[in-house]
Design a protein around this motif. Structure first.
Motif, PDB file in Angstrom:
ATOM      1  N   GLY A 139       3.342   3.556   3.984  1.00  0.00           N
ATOM      2  CA  GLY A 139       2.075   3.621   3.278  1.00  0.00           C
ATOM      3  C   GLY A 139       0.929   4.054   4.168  1.00  0.00           C
ATOM      4  N   ASP A 173       0.851  -1.187   0.000  1.00  0.00           N
ATOM      5  CA  ASP A 173       0.000   0.000   0.000  1.00  0.00           C
ATOM      6  C   ASP A 173       0.888   1.239   0.000  1.00  0.00           C
ATOM      7  N   ILE A 174       1.571   1.463  -1.124  1.00  0.00           N
ATOM      8  CA  ILE A 174       2.453   2.612  -1.232  1.00  0.00           C
ATOM      9  C   ILE A 174       2.357   3.159  -2.653  1.00  0.00           C
ATOM     10  N   THR A 175       2.262   4.443  -2.743  1.00  0.00           N
ATOM     11  CA  THR A 175       2.098   5.087  -4.053  1.00  0.00           C
ATOM     12  C   THR A 175       3.459   5.513  -4.600  1.00  0.00           C
ATOM     13  N   PRO A 176       3.522   5.799  -5.887  1.00  0.00           N
ATOM     14  CA  PRO A 176       4.766   6.329  -6.450  1.00  0.00           C
ATOM     15  C   PRO A 176       5.211   7.614  -5.759  1.00  0.00           C
ATOM     16  N   GLU A 177       4.270   8.425  -5.336  1.00  0.00           N
ATOM     17  CA  GLU A 177       4.611   9.661  -4.632  1.00  0.00           C
ATOM     18  C   GLU A 177       5.272   9.360  -3.289  1.00  0.00           C
ATOM     19  N   GLN A 178       4.785   8.332  -2.610  1.00  0.00           N
ATOM     20  CA  GLN A 178       5.377   7.961  -1.330  1.00  0.00           C
ATOM     21  C   GLN A 178       6.785   7.390  -1.528  1.00  0.00           C
ATOM     22  N   ASN A 228      -1.792   6.748   3.255  1.00  0.00           N
ATOM     23  CA  ASN A 228      -2.938   6.388   2.412  1.00  0.00           C
ATOM     24  C   ASN A 228      -4.119   5.900   3.227  1.00  0.00           C
TER      25      ASN A 228
END
Length: 129
Positions: A71, A10-15, A74
């Motif tokens: 993450g 649960d991690i975005t490219p932004e993170q 989020n």
């Protein structure tokens, strides 16, 4: 790690980008020491201790980086858990150890790893006849 457990991370490219920036900041901080002439010869244990102290200071000053790394941002979390903070400190310390060690090598002043086993004692000289 999530994939190894059969879970989706649960991690975005932004993170990921924010986490990378935090690690780069650690390296920049270590390089600033070199540029300022404040570099003293250290061994592996000393570098580890210094890096741990610096990592704790960095993460405690900006605990939100622990949310980004895990993450948690989020999930609506606003405050990182103690486990998230410890994980971030560990990651930050690893980055600092690398940066400090590379700076020591570049300055040709690294004192080495004090955890290496001592050399075997030399065999006694044969007794004279």
């Amino acid at each position: 790690a999530a994939a190894a457990r059969g879970q989706r991370a649960d991690i975005t490219p932004e993170q990921i980008q924010a986490q990378a920036q935090a690690m780069v900041q650690a390296a920049v901080q270590a390089q600033a020491v070199v540029a300022g002439g404040g570099l003293v010869p250290m061994n592996a244990a000393q570098i580890q201790a210094l890096s741990q102290i610096q990592a704790q200071a960095i993460v405690n000053a900006r605990p939100s980086t622990a949310l980004v790394a895990s993450g948690g941002a989020n999930n609506g979390n606003k405050t990182p858990t103690p486990a998230q903070i410890q994980n971030q400190i560990q990651l930050q310390a690893q980055a600092l150890v690398h940066a400090h060690t590379q700076a020591q090598f570049a300055a040709n002043i690294y004192k080495g790893d004090t955890t290496a086993p001592a050399p075997a004692p030399a065999a006694p000289a044969p007794a004279p006849p």
